[in-house]
Write a protein that holds these residues in place. Structure first.
Motif, PDB file in Angstrom:
ATOM      1  N   ASP A  13      -9.973   4.204  -3.315  1.00  0.00           N
ATOM      2  CA  ASP A  13      -8.740   3.869  -2.615  1.00  0.00           C
ATOM      3  C   ASP A  13      -8.954   3.780  -1.104  1.00  0.00           C
ATOM      4  OD1 ASP A  13      -7.332   3.880  -5.005  1.00  0.00           O
ATOM      5  OD2 ASP A  13      -6.819   6.001  -4.835  1.00  0.00           O
ATOM      6  N   PRO A  14      -8.168   2.947  -0.419  1.00  0.00           N
ATOM      7  CA  PRO A  14      -8.204   2.924   1.041  1.00  0.00           C
ATOM      8  C   PRO A  14      -7.721   4.257   1.602  1.00  0.00           C
ATOM      9  CG  PRO A  14      -7.057   0.996   0.155  1.00  0.00           C
ATOM     10  CD  PRO A  14      -7.226   1.961  -0.975  1.00  0.00           C
ATOM     11  N   PRO A  15      -7.974   4.532   2.878  1.00  0.00           N
ATOM     12  CA  PRO A  15      -7.475   5.772   3.486  1.00  0.00           C
ATOM     13  C   PRO A  15      -5.965   5.907   3.334  1.00  0.00           C
ATOM     14  CG  PRO A  15      -9.065   4.705   4.938  1.00  0.00           C
ATOM     15  CD  PRO A  15      -8.790   3.744   3.821  1.00  0.00           C
ATOM     16  N   MET A  19      -2.589   3.307   4.178  1.00  0.00           N
ATOM     17  CA  MET A  19      -1.564   2.876   3.237  1.00  0.00           C
ATOM     18  C   MET A  19      -0.171   3.353   3.651  1.00  0.00           C
ATOM     19  SD  MET A  19      -3.440   1.017   1.617  1.00  0.00           S
ATOM     20  CE  MET A  19      -2.055   0.335   0.724  1.00  0.00           C
ATOM     21  N   ARG A  20      -0.108   4.499   4.327  1.00  0.00           N
ATOM     22  CA  ARG A  20       1.186   4.938   4.868  1.00  0.00           C
ATOM     23  C   ARG A  20       1.689   3.937   5.905  1.00  0.00           C
ATOM     24  NH1 ARG A  20       2.477   7.094   9.411  1.00  0.00           N
ATOM     25  NH2 ARG A  20       0.346   7.760   9.939  1.00  0.00           N
ATOM     26  N   LEU A  21       0.799   3.493   6.777  1.00  0.00           N
ATOM     27  CA  LEU A  21       1.180   2.499   7.775  1.00  0.00           C
ATOM     28  C   LEU A  21       1.629   1.199   7.110  1.00  0.00           C
ATOM     29  CD1 LEU A  21      -1.706   3.016  10.378  1.00  0.00           C
ATOM     30  CD2 LEU A  21       0.709   3.582  10.708  1.00  0.00           C
ATOM     31  N   ALA A  22       0.897   0.782   6.079  1.00  0.00           N
ATOM     32  CA  ALA A  22       1.259  -0.446   5.373  1.00  0.00           C
ATOM     33  C   ALA A  22       2.665  -0.351   4.806  1.00  0.00           C
ATOM     34  CB  ALA A  22       0.250  -0.729   4.269  1.00  0.00           C
ATOM     35  N   GLY A  23       3.047   0.833   4.357  1.00  0.00           N
ATOM     36  CA  GLY A  23       4.385   1.019   3.821  1.00  0.00           C
ATOM     37  C   GLY A  23       5.474   0.937   4.874  1.00  0.00           C
ATOM     38  N   GLU A  24       5.088   1.094   6.147  1.00  0.00           N
ATOM     39  CA  GLU A  24       6.077   1.090   7.232  1.00  0.00           C
ATOM     40  C   GLU A  24       6.297  -0.289   7.832  1.00  0.00           C
ATOM     41  OE1 GLU A  24       4.528   3.961   9.947  1.00  0.00           O
ATOM     42  OE2 GLU A  24       4.921   5.679   8.620  1.00  0.00           O
ATOM     43  N   GLY A  25       5.372  -1.225   7.592  1.00  0.00           N
ATOM     44  CA  GLY A  25       5.543  -2.552   8.155  1.00  0.00           C
ATOM     45  C   GLY A  25       4.233  -3.298   8.252  1.00  0.00           C
ATOM     46  N   TRP A  39      -3.774  -4.762  17.600  1.00  0.00           N
ATOM     47  CA  TRP A  39      -2.839  -4.652  16.485  1.00  0.00           C
ATOM     48  C   TRP A  39      -3.575  -4.517  15.155  1.00  0.00           C
ATOM     49  CZ3 TRP A  39       2.260  -4.162  17.536  1.00  0.00           C
ATOM     50  CH2 TRP A  39       2.675  -4.526  18.828  1.00  0.00           C
ATOM     51  N   LEU A  40      -2.977  -3.755  14.261  1.00  0.00           N
ATOM     52  CA  LEU A  40      -3.460  -3.611  12.893  1.00  0.00           C
ATOM     53  C   LEU A  40      -2.497  -4.351  11.969  1.00  0.00           C
ATOM     54  CD1 LEU A  40      -5.363  -2.243  10.784  1.00  0.00           C
ATOM     55  CD2 LEU A  40      -3.771  -0.306  10.801  1.00  0.00           C
ATOM     56  N   VAL A  41      -3.028  -5.253  11.146  1.00  0.00           N
ATOM     57  CA  VAL A  41      -2.238  -6.031  10.193  1.00  0.00           C
ATOM     58  C   VAL A  41      -2.423  -5.432   8.808  1.00  0.00           C
ATOM     59  CG1 VAL A  41      -1.840  -8.313   9.189  1.00  0.00           C
ATOM     60  CG2 VAL A  41      -2.549  -8.106  11.594  1.00  0.00           C
ATOM     61  N   THR A  42      -1.319  -5.073   8.141  1.00  0.00           N
ATOM     62  CA  THR A  42      -1.439  -4.338   6.881  1.00  0.00           C
ATOM     63  C   THR A  42      -0.698  -4.975   5.706  1.00  0.00           C
ATOM     64  OG1 THR A  42       0.428  -2.939   7.539  1.00  0.00           O
ATOM     65  CG2 THR A  42      -1.791  -2.109   8.016  1.00  0.00           C
ATOM     66  N   ARG A  43      -0.086  -6.135   5.886  1.00  0.00           N
ATOM     67  CA  ARG A  43       0.636  -6.780   4.782  1.00  0.00           C
ATOM     68  C   ARG A  43       0.018  -8.155   4.478  1.00  0.00           C
ATOM     69  NH1 ARG A  43       6.081  -4.940   4.351  1.00  0.00           N
ATOM     70  NH2 ARG A  43       6.028  -2.656   4.397  1.00  0.00           N
ATOM     71  N   PRO A 307      -8.306  -4.133   2.816  1.00  0.00           N
ATOM     72  CA  PRO A 307      -7.885  -3.148   1.815  1.00  0.00           C
ATOM     73  C   PRO A 307      -6.369  -2.970   1.747  1.00  0.00           C
ATOM     74  CG  PRO A 307      -9.781  -2.325   3.025  1.00  0.00           C
ATOM     75  CD  PRO A 307      -9.323  -3.567   3.735  1.00  0.00           C
ATOM     76  N   ALA A 308      -5.710  -2.925   2.906  1.00  0.00           N
ATOM     77  CA  ALA A 308      -4.253  -2.738   2.900  1.00  0.00           C
ATOM     78  C   ALA A 308      -3.547  -3.960   2.334  1.00  0.00           C
ATOM     79  CB  ALA A 308      -3.760  -2.429   4.306  1.00  0.00           C
ATOM     80  N   ALA A 309      -3.954  -5.160   2.753  1.00  0.00           N
ATOM     81  CA  ALA A 309      -3.307  -6.378   2.266  1.00  0.00           C
ATOM     82  C   ALA A 309      -3.480  -6.524   0.762  1.00  0.00           C
ATOM     83  CB  ALA A 309      -3.882  -7.602   2.987  1.00  0.00           C
TER      84      ALA A 309
END
Length: 392
Positions: A13-15, A19-25, A39-43, A307-309
């Motif tokens: 699994d990713p860190p 994944m918490r950040l990805a859930g926020e936006g 910037w970090l892109v997570t979606r 990983p997040a996307a």
């Protein structure tokens, strides 16, 4: 200010922080080791937008590194001629055009019998040596190394040299001088090889590029290095990490054994689920760009987290679950846009052949150490395992 999350709590699994950040936006301010703020892109949707937008550049000299790197600021220099993955069109387009014909579906399908032969030969050698074995050393690394050597025209006898230098160059905590020495050694290796191809061309990709007359020796060396490194490091880690993943999901492995037709889906789902390009893709904004209601300023670096996307729940239902029957179209395991992986069809074939043959040949394959004792490649740009002790 958030720095790039790199600590994994689970090998597949990713860190959790990522994944918490990805859930926020989809976008998050990101602090870089050199003090840059980007910037970090997570979606998924935002990631695909960035990777397909010419306003975001892949040029090496414009992008800040989101993690500590042995070469530090030295890494922010223009890419050497031929290193096309760190260039924008039209320079990128010129090099890619010269190579595209070597990696078409038709061309790769012609290689399948040889890839199957190489795979069976490696499994024969494993069987002769007996149990236990290291699945990385005995299976995952030799197969793509042999294939890319034959495709490029690199003597496989030299594998010890290029595998060692490649591993050093990709190690994030390596000594600066060791990384420079490794890169120089790899360059010298291709100086000799390009000269040999000029004197005695053969039926291989590098000889063909030499004979085309469109590239000088510096460009030929860089392209050779890039294809050799990418051609064995990425697939080797997918073969090893993917095999471990299947062993730890026995229900999914049983489904694959019961229905071999699932192998194509299996490959795509493992690419999505594991996302071995663990720190993502970096792009630099060439101008001010509004993205998802956020102003990205010219000069800022965006880190597109693969990983997040690939775990975006709005794109993939129950994304943290390995599901070999899942519809995986659109995953970013091979990137997106003009820089999408040139060798993706070759990697798919190697994984399809490799997983199928391994689990057919060794139906009782099992790990012989606890999961926590498997050494993870968290110290490398490409994620995977350093060793995978198995019995059969």
């Amino acid at each position: 200010m958030q720095s790039l999350p790199i600590t994994r709590e689970h090998p597949f699994d990713p860190p959790a922080t990522l994944m918490r950040l990805a859930g926020e936006g989809p976008l998050h301010p990101l602090s870089f080791p050199d003090g840059h703020v980007g910037w970090l892109v997570t979606r998924m949707a935002t990631a695909r937008a960035v990777l397909s937008d010419a306003r975001f550049s892949a040029r090496q000299e414009l992008r800040h590194m989101p993690y500590p790197h042995p070469l530090g600021q030295e890494s922010m220099t223009p890419a050497i001629p031929g290193w096309f993955i760190r260039m924008d069109p039209p320079r990128h387009t010129r090099y890619r055009r010269l190579l595209t014909g070597q990696f078409t579906v038709r061309r790769i399908n012609q290689l399948i019998p040889r890839i199957e032969q190489i795979t069976e030969e490696r499994l024969d050698a494993m069987a002769r040596a007996g149990s236990p074995a290291d699945l990385v050393h005995d299976f995952a690394l030799p197969i793509p190394s042999l294939v890319i050597c034959e495709l490029l025209g690199v003597p496989y006898a030299d594998r010890e040299e290029f595998q060692h230098t490649t591993a050093t160059a990709l190690k994030l905590d390596a000594d600066r001088d060791d990384v420079i020495a490794a890169l120089m050694s790899l360059n010298d290796f291709f100086v000799r090889l390009v000269a040999a191809k000029r004197d005695n061309p053969a039926d291989d990709l590098l000889s063909g590029l030499v004979q085309s007359g469109e590239l000088d020796d510096e460009e030929l060396r860089a392209i050779g290095m890039l294809l050799l490194v990418a051609g064995h490091e990425t697939t080797a880690n997918m073969l090893a990490l993917g095999s471990w993943t299947l062993l730890r999901h026995p229900g999914q492995l049983a489904a694959l054994r019961a229905n071999p037709g699932l192998i194509d889906n299996t490959v795509e789902e493992l690419l999505r689920y594991l996302s071995i390009i663990q720190f993502g893709a970096q792009r630099a904004a060439l101008e001010d760009v509004w993205l998802d209601g956020t102003l990205i300023k010219a000069g800022q670096t965006l880190v597109v987290s693969i990983p997040a996307a690939n775990r975006d729940e709005s794109r993939f239902g129950e994304p943290d679950t390995l599901d070999l029957t899942r519809e995986t179209a659109g995953h970013l395991g091979f990137g997106h846009g003009v820089h999408q992986c040139l060798g993706q069809q070759l990697a798919r074939v190697e994984m399809r052949v490799g997983y199928t043959a391994l689990f057919r040949r060794f139906p009782e394959l099992r790990l012989v150490v606890p999961d926590e004792e498997v050494p993870l490649r968290t110290d490398m740009a490409i994620y995977g395992v350093h060793r995978l002790p198995v019995a059969f």
